[in-house]
Write a protein that holds these residues in place. Structure first.
Motif, PDB file in Angstrom:
ATOM      1  N   LEU A   1      12.084   6.688   3.961  1.00 50.26           N
ATOM      2  CA  LEU A   1      12.439   7.878   3.204  1.00 50.26           C
ATOM      3  C   LEU A   1      12.390   7.542   1.710  1.00 50.26           C
ATOM      4  CD1 LEU A   1      13.614  10.833   3.224  1.00 50.26           C
ATOM      5  CD2 LEU A   1      15.872   9.747   3.099  1.00 50.26           C
ATOM      6  N   MET A   2      11.657   8.329   0.936  1.00 47.33           N
ATOM      7  CA  MET A   2      11.577   8.073  -0.496  1.00 47.33           C
ATOM      8  C   MET A   2      12.897   8.479  -1.157  1.00 47.33           C
ATOM      9  SD  MET A   2       9.116   9.605  -3.527  1.00 47.33           S
ATOM     10  CE  MET A   2       7.703   9.749  -2.467  1.00 47.33           C
ATOM     11  N   PHE A   3      13.581   7.500  -1.751  1.00 49.70           N
ATOM     12  CA  PHE A   3      14.852   7.803  -2.396  1.00 49.70           C
ATOM     13  C   PHE A   3      14.796   7.619  -3.907  1.00 49.70           C
ATOM     14  CE2 PHE A   3      15.122   3.293  -1.390  1.00 49.70           C
ATOM     15  CZ  PHE A   3      15.661   2.734  -2.537  1.00 49.70           C
ATOM     16  N   GLY A   4      13.620   7.255  -4.404  1.00 44.28           N
ATOM     17  CA  GLY A   4      13.477   7.093  -5.846  1.00 44.28           C
ATOM     18  C   GLY A   4      12.049   6.761  -6.213  1.00 44.28           C
TER      19      GLY A   4
ATOM     20  N   PHE B   1       3.620   6.035 -11.585  1.00 43.26           N
ATOM     21  CA  PHE B   1       4.771   6.310 -10.738  1.00 43.26           C
ATOM     22  C   PHE B   1       4.538   5.654  -9.390  1.00 43.26           C
ATOM     23  CE2 PHE B   1       5.329   9.909 -13.677  1.00 43.26           C
ATOM     24  CZ  PHE B   1       6.701   9.850 -13.904  1.00 43.26           C
ATOM     25  N   ALA B   2       5.539   4.902  -8.923  1.00 47.37           N
ATOM     26  CA  ALA B   2       5.454   4.242  -7.617  1.00 47.37           C
ATOM     27  C   ALA B   2       6.661   4.649  -6.785  1.00 47.37           C
ATOM     28  CB  ALA B   2       5.421   2.723  -7.789  1.00 47.37           C
ATOM     29  N   PRO B   3       6.452   5.074  -5.546  1.00 43.60           N
ATOM     30  CA  PRO B   3       7.573   5.503  -4.714  1.00 43.60           C
ATOM     31  C   PRO B   3       8.410   4.319  -4.237  1.00 43.60           C
ATOM     32  CG  PRO B   3       5.554   5.528  -3.432  1.00 43.60           C
ATOM     33  CD  PRO B   3       5.169   5.162  -4.835  1.00 43.60           C
ATOM     34  N   ILE B   4       9.715   4.533  -4.131  1.00 40.87           N
ATOM     35  CA  ILE B   4      10.636   3.526  -3.593  1.00 40.87           C
ATOM     36  C   ILE B   4      11.201   4.083  -2.292  1.00 40.87           C
ATOM     37  CG2 ILE B   4      12.687   2.123  -4.022  1.00 40.87           C
ATOM     38  CD1 ILE B   4      12.240   2.569  -7.018  1.00 40.87           C
ATOM     39  N   TYR B   5      10.961   3.361  -1.185  1.00 38.40           N
ATOM     40  CA  TYR B   5      11.367   3.823   0.142  1.00 38.40           C
ATOM     41  C   TYR B   5      12.527   2.989   0.677  1.00 38.40           C
ATOM     42  CZ  TYR B   5       6.938   6.384   0.317  1.00 38.40           C
ATOM     43  OH  TYR B   5       5.897   7.245   0.057  1.00 38.40           O
ATOM     44  N   ASP B   6      13.335   3.622   1.533  1.00 33.42           N
ATOM     45  CA  ASP B   6      14.372   2.875   2.224  1.00 33.42           C
ATOM     46  C   ASP B   6      13.838   2.359   3.557  1.00 33.42           C
ATOM     47  OD1 ASP B   6      14.433   4.986   4.035  1.00 33.42           O
ATOM     48  OD2 ASP B   6      16.394   5.738   3.404  1.00 33.42           O
ATOM     49  N   SER B   7      14.729   1.760   4.355  1.00 32.44           N
ATOM     50  CA  SER B   7      14.289   1.157   5.621  1.00 32.44           C
ATOM     51  C   SER B   7      13.850   2.196   6.646  1.00 32.44           C
ATOM     52  CB  SER B   7      15.422   0.295   6.201  1.00 32.44           C
ATOM     53  OG  SER B   7      16.608   1.071   6.326  1.00 32.44           O
ATOM     54  N   ASN B   8      14.181   3.469   6.420  1.00 33.87           N
ATOM     55  CA  ASN B   8      13.744   4.548   7.300  1.00 33.87           C
ATOM     56  C   ASN B   8      12.494   5.249   6.779  1.00 33.87           C
ATOM     57  OD1 ASN B   8      15.939   4.274   9.177  1.00 33.87           O
ATOM     58  ND2 ASN B   8      17.260   5.221   7.636  1.00 33.87           N
TER      59      ASN B   8
ATOM     60  N   ASP C   1       4.372  -5.760  -4.694  1.00 30.93           N
ATOM     61  CA  ASP C   1       5.469  -6.669  -4.349  1.00 30.93           C
ATOM     62  C   ASP C   1       6.725  -6.369  -5.163  1.00 30.93           C
ATOM     63  OD1 ASP C   1       3.852  -7.912  -2.509  1.00 30.93           O
ATOM     64  OD2 ASP C   1       3.375  -9.625  -3.785  1.00 30.93           O
ATOM     65  N   ASP C   2       6.556  -6.044  -6.438  1.00 36.36           N
ATOM     66  CA  ASP C   2       7.713  -5.739  -7.296  1.00 36.36           C
ATOM     67  C   ASP C   2       8.434  -4.482  -6.818  1.00 36.36           C
ATOM     68  OD1 ASP C   2       7.372  -7.939  -8.949  1.00 36.36           O
ATOM     69  OD2 ASP C   2       6.147  -6.855 -10.411  1.00 36.36           O
ATOM     70  N   ILE C   3       7.676  -3.488  -6.370  1.00 41.25           N
ATOM     71  CA  ILE C   3       8.292  -2.255  -5.870  1.00 41.25           C
ATOM     72  C   ILE C   3       9.057  -2.530  -4.577  1.00 41.25           C
ATOM     73  CG2 ILE C   3       7.862   0.092  -5.054  1.00 41.25           C
ATOM     74  CD1 ILE C   3       7.454  -0.384  -8.100  1.00 41.25           C
ATOM     75  N   ILE C   4       8.519  -3.390  -3.727  1.00 44.82           N
ATOM     76  CA  ILE C   4       9.231  -3.766  -2.505  1.00 44.82           C
ATOM     77  C   ILE C   4      10.537  -4.482  -2.854  1.00 44.82           C
ATOM     78  CG2 ILE C   4       9.162  -5.298  -0.484  1.00 44.82           C
ATOM     79  CD1 ILE C   4       6.216  -4.586  -0.188  1.00 44.82           C
ATOM     80  N   ARG C   5      10.504  -5.353  -3.845  1.00 44.09           N
ATOM     81  CA  ARG C   5      11.728  -6.034  -4.276  1.00 44.09           C
ATOM     82  C   ARG C   5      12.757  -5.032  -4.785  1.00 44.09           C
ATOM     83  NH1 ARG C   5      10.239 -10.522  -8.492  1.00 44.09           N
ATOM     84  NH2 ARG C   5      12.484 -10.887  -8.404  1.00 44.09           N
ATOM     85  N   LEU C   6      12.307  -4.042  -5.569  1.00 46.63           N
ATOM     86  CA  LEU C   6      13.229  -2.998  -6.026  1.00 46.63           C
ATOM     87  C   LEU C   6      13.837  -2.262  -4.843  1.00 46.63           C
ATOM     88  CD1 LEU C   6      11.462  -1.290  -9.090  1.00 46.63           C
ATOM     89  CD2 LEU C   6      13.660  -2.498  -9.087  1.00 46.63           C
ATOM     90  N   SER C   7      13.002  -1.917  -3.872  1.00 45.36           N
ATOM     91  CA  SER C   7      13.477  -1.219  -2.687  1.00 45.36           C
ATOM     92  C   SER C   7      14.531  -2.037  -1.957  1.00 45.36           C
ATOM     93  CB  SER C   7      12.305  -0.913  -1.757  1.00 45.36           C
ATOM     94  OG  SER C   7      12.759  -0.371  -0.546  1.00 45.36           O
ATOM     95  N   ASN C   8      14.274  -3.335  -1.818  1.00 43.04           N
ATOM     96  CA  ASN C   8      15.231  -4.204  -1.128  1.00 43.04           C
ATOM     97  C   ASN C   8      16.558  -4.272  -1.871  1.00 43.04           C
ATOM     98  OD1 ASN C   8      13.424  -4.767   0.919  1.00 43.04           O
ATOM     99  ND2 ASN C   8      12.669  -6.642  -0.019  1.00 43.04           N
TER     100      ASN C   8
END
Length: 200
Positions: free
Chosen positions: A146-149, A137-144, A183-190
């Protein structure tokens, strides 16, 4: 006849922009998940997104989650339509583990999955039903921040032959790809963060 709360013009415009953006990113997200599925030799790669679920009488918000995106290996059961509007309490232990500040992602081995019997019996039941041996499980964060997924990378013993057959194999795979996973998780976040797109 029921009265529906009025929404402002700005709220409607934001909703319409968000809806169009969601359509625009569907193929990008799915393509990335297919790449991850093959690169990490997984049986399933999916994205769980949190969303508002109303509130209780005292005003405390409910939080729910959907599996909005999923790519699976052959012979793996599709869960995309099943995991919808589930209470976030089901994956409460995952949320707690990901927010303890120690790591960017968390690997759960067979013994960790067994431990869910004492932490979330519903989550344990889901993972048992799907014959999951290992899951990341890898957290997905927004620009603030905040974990949103969360992104989940699953290894199931229903897939034959499976590349990941032992803890050692999984550890070696993670060691080889941990920077790419980050890097893949950052791309998902973006992709999944609307504000970054509409505020350009």
């Amino acid at each position: 006849m029921m009265n529906h709360p009025q929404i402002s013009r700005e709220e409607k415009e934001r909703h319409d922009i968000g809806q169009q953006y969601r359509f625009d990113i569907i193929n990008k997200v799915n393509d990335l998940l297919i790449i991850m599925l093959n690169k990490y030799h997984a049986s399933r790669v999916a994205v769980l997104e949190f969303h508002n679920g109303g509130q209780n009488i005292s005003g405390l918000p409910f939080v729910k989650y959907n599996m909005e995106y999923e790519q699976i290996n052959i012979d793996v059961k599709n869960m995309n339509g099943v995991i919808k509007d589930l209470p976030a309490s089901v994956i409460g232990p995952i949320y707690a583990d990901l927010t303890d500040g120690s790591k960017k992602f968390k690997v759960y081995y067979k013994e960790d999955i067994e431990e869910f019997k004492n932490r979330s019996t519903v989550l344990y039941s889901y993972l048992q039903e799907l014959s999951v041996d290992y899951i990341i499980f890898a957290p997905i964060y927004d620009s603030n921040n905040l974990m949103f997924g969360v992104c989940c990378i699953e290894y199931s013993n229903t897939v034959k032959p499976s590349f990941v057959t032992s803890k050692e194999t999984l550890d070696n795979l993670i060691e080889s790809y941990k920077l790419e996973l980050h890097d893949d998780i950052i791309r998902l976040s973006n992709y999944l963060t609307l504000n970054k797109e509409i505020n350009k």
